[in-house]
Design an enzyme around this catalytic site. Sequence first.
Site, PDB file in Angstrom:
ATOM      1  CE1 TYR A  21      -5.322  10.726  -0.471  1.00 51.99           C
ATOM      2  CE2 TYR A  21      -5.874   9.468   1.492  1.00 51.99           C
ATOM      3  CZ  TYR A  21      -5.025  10.331   0.825  1.00 51.99           C
ATOM      4  OH  TYR A  21      -3.898  10.800   1.427  1.00 51.99           O
TER       5      TYR A  21
ATOM      6  CB  THR B 185      -7.891  11.836   7.635  1.00 46.13           C
ATOM      7  OG1 THR B 185      -7.391  12.948   8.331  1.00 46.13           O
ATOM      8  CG2 THR B 185      -7.691  10.595   8.410  1.00 46.13           C
ATOM      9  CG  MET B 186     -12.268  12.193   2.965  1.00 49.31           C
ATOM     10  SD  MET B 186     -13.605  10.993   3.013  1.00 49.31           S
ATOM     11  CE  MET B 186     -14.222  11.207   4.666  1.00 49.31           C
TER      12      MET B 186
ATOM     13  CG  HIS C 208       1.587   5.129   7.193  1.00 49.02           C
ATOM     14  ND1 HIS C 208       1.284   5.140   8.522  1.00 49.02           N
ATOM     15  CD2 HIS C 208       0.513   4.578   6.565  1.00 49.02           C
ATOM     16  CE1 HIS C 208       0.082   4.612   8.698  1.00 49.02           C
ATOM     17  NE2 HIS C 208      -0.409   4.255   7.537  1.00 49.02           N
TER      18      HIS C 208
ATOM     19  CB  CYS D 256      -0.830  -0.031   1.274  1.00 49.70           C
ATOM     20  SG  CYS D 256      -1.806   1.444   1.494  1.00 49.70           S
TER      21      CYS D 256
ATOM     22  CG  HIS E 187       2.343   3.920   3.328  1.00 45.16           C
ATOM     23  ND1 HIS E 187       1.144   4.512   3.068  1.00 45.16           N
ATOM     24  CD2 HIS E 187       3.274   4.884   3.270  1.00 45.16           C
ATOM     25  CE1 HIS E 187       1.348   5.799   2.854  1.00 45.16           C
ATOM     26  NE2 HIS E 187       2.618   6.046   2.951  1.00 45.16           N
TER      27      HIS E 187
END
EC number: 6.5.1.8
Lengths: 249, 506
Positions: free
Chosen positions: B229, B405-406, B429, B123, B354
């Site tokens: 995302y 974060t979003m 990360h 990821c 990550h």
Amino acid sequence: MLKLKLEALGHPTPNDVVLSNRKEFASTVLWLEDQKIRLYTIEDRAMLRNLDDMKVWEEGYKKYCADLNMPSLETQIEQLTWMLGHAIRLEFLDDPGQYEAFNSEEWGKQDNKKKLTPAPKIQAIFDGKINVQDKDFISGVRALANKLNVPHHPNHLLQLEAVARIVHERLSPAAKNRKPITGTPFPFEKGNDIVSVNDPALDYPMRILRLLQIQSLRELQTQINETIVSVQDLTANPKTDTKLGKVGF
Amino acid sequence: MVVRPYNDELKYLEKISDHCWRIKKGFQPNMNVEGCFYVNSRLEQLMLEELKNACRPGAVGGFLPGVKQIANVAALPGIVGRSIGLPDIHSGYGFAIGNMAAFDMDDPLSVVSPGGVGFDINCGVRLLRTNLYEKDVQPVKEQLTQSLFDHIPVGVGSKGIIPMNARDLEEALEMGMDWSLREGYVWAEDKEHCEEYGRMLSADPAKVSSRAKKRGLPQLGTLGAGNHYAEIQVVDEIFDKWSSSKMGIEEKGQVVVMIHSGSRGFGHQVATDALVEMEKAMKRDKIETNDRQLACARIHSVEGQNYLKAMAAAANFAWVNRSSMTFLTRQAFAKMFNTTPDDLDMHVIYDVSHNIAKVENHIVDGKERQLLVHRKGSTRAFPPHHPLIPVDYQLTGQPVLVGGTMGTCSYVLTGTEQGMQETFGSTCHGAGRALSRAKSRRNIDYKQVLGKLEEMGISIRVASPKLVMEEAPESYKDVTDVVDTCHAAGISKKCIKLRPIAVIKG
């Protein structure tokens, strides 16, 4: 570097030699001649000894340079560097046996690593065609180097290599047509990478060497990219098919 | 797990500097080395509270607290240095997410653990730059977001739009980004700016189960769900002008695209398969661990090697996946602005992993040693002049992409020499969870979350709105806290701050 050389020669105050001062320079030159080089007899050094009247000294120095066969160097630092090198060489030749253990082979053994001394590339190019040790050849190289401001090196072949690089990078038609580099220049001594804070003599050349290394790496990487692109011309065929797409819940 | 009263537990923890705590041996049984974790005062509270809760009598179930997990990792055979917790650490399967640990390759007893890599193998985050500015994008933001959403399939069970057959997949698993290059989906320069040059040479598709391949095939070129995302971001602040200009970021307001994705179901299956195999190997080789979730196998055993080869294939899958999305993003932008990706200067700034385990050379106790470095929820952050970072970043240090974060901000950091010495060249990360997914679903309403993003002027497209609250900023630690801790501790250096203007999510 100058400091290290002065130290090696046993100068009494290597830290205090201020190069911007002509008088200081003169006394350093006198010290070198008196203690190490000893080209003249004591009586002949009178003019160099005349530190009170700099006019006389300059005249004496001019003659001294010529007698030493010093190549025409412009700045004080270059001249002093050359003289220091010359003095160290003389010192060494007084008793070469003393330094026998200080060679790359011996040190290499201590490191347990084999080190190969690379032969100058130029030698291979001229091999058998021109006698590279010929007097005319050497003086030709020296003259060319002088013209291009290439610093002096005892091995004229190495000097010729430097000349070749300058011609290739600055004077060749390809180099002349190259677009000038745009962008903001960055003072290279201010990077995140600290080599040695207290020792500019180590820090400065290390940074330059690293930049040269990065430059040649960049060239290599560009060649790799060009190769990939030329292969892509043959293989690339990107496709998409929106019918296959599906957005999840 | 040893259960002691909270105050007794604290005796094993010692604050050694403003931003670093030491976990002494004995905190958990059989610790081979000490542990440590990096926090600032706010993160410290979260960390200790978690431990306190776990010490309450009758507290069972769920993951162990992060500190305990760091200590359990320190008890694994062959670990060297310290077991290190980064500021964004939170409990995970076996290893905490944000835990890095290195194992000596020359010690025959050293182990590799799939829990130390995570289920979403490789990821990672990729950052594309553009030469557009916020004022160019704002008027067409909604259309651009929609166009990105149309190009990049998202969500659980989504399928990609790049046609692939089984043979293509085999090749992609072996070749990684070289496959994307060969097929013409990416540019030669992209490979240069990717960790590991986008390909792990140790990959062996033959070591991957057919189940994993079957799951992976239709998913290439899809974003996935969870915390993944794609964001259109603008440069909000530049801390290190020179390093950022090396990355092609010149001014505030410049538009970049961040893609955060991994190896999808493929990596998950590889990890699951390996865990089953390793449980048997543990019994055979009599490897004892403190936690059943820390299933592992000796690096040089058949199971260990099989996992490393399959993991490398999954890592390659993730790189192809991010490369395919890079291609689709470039298409979407080019169509929107009626030009070519070249003219938009859409170069990859960098691509980081990550979740990965890699063989690296590090100096341990003054000697160079070959180590297997597990980074789970942790990013490699190599210092200037390290031979494994791209030539363009030799002077700045490796770029480290930290996704927030979003709806919050993201950061670009650079690696430092101190990080190389203290944390095997690793740093944080992302934000790191503060609330579990289930807890977030209970406590937060998705309409509120979406409304809040709208208020902030962020366009959003989501495949499954009901899962959005799991990813709400409230569920996470503050990424700025995390990044500031890394910066203050010196394990990486702040370079650029980014703020999102559009989000696409699963």
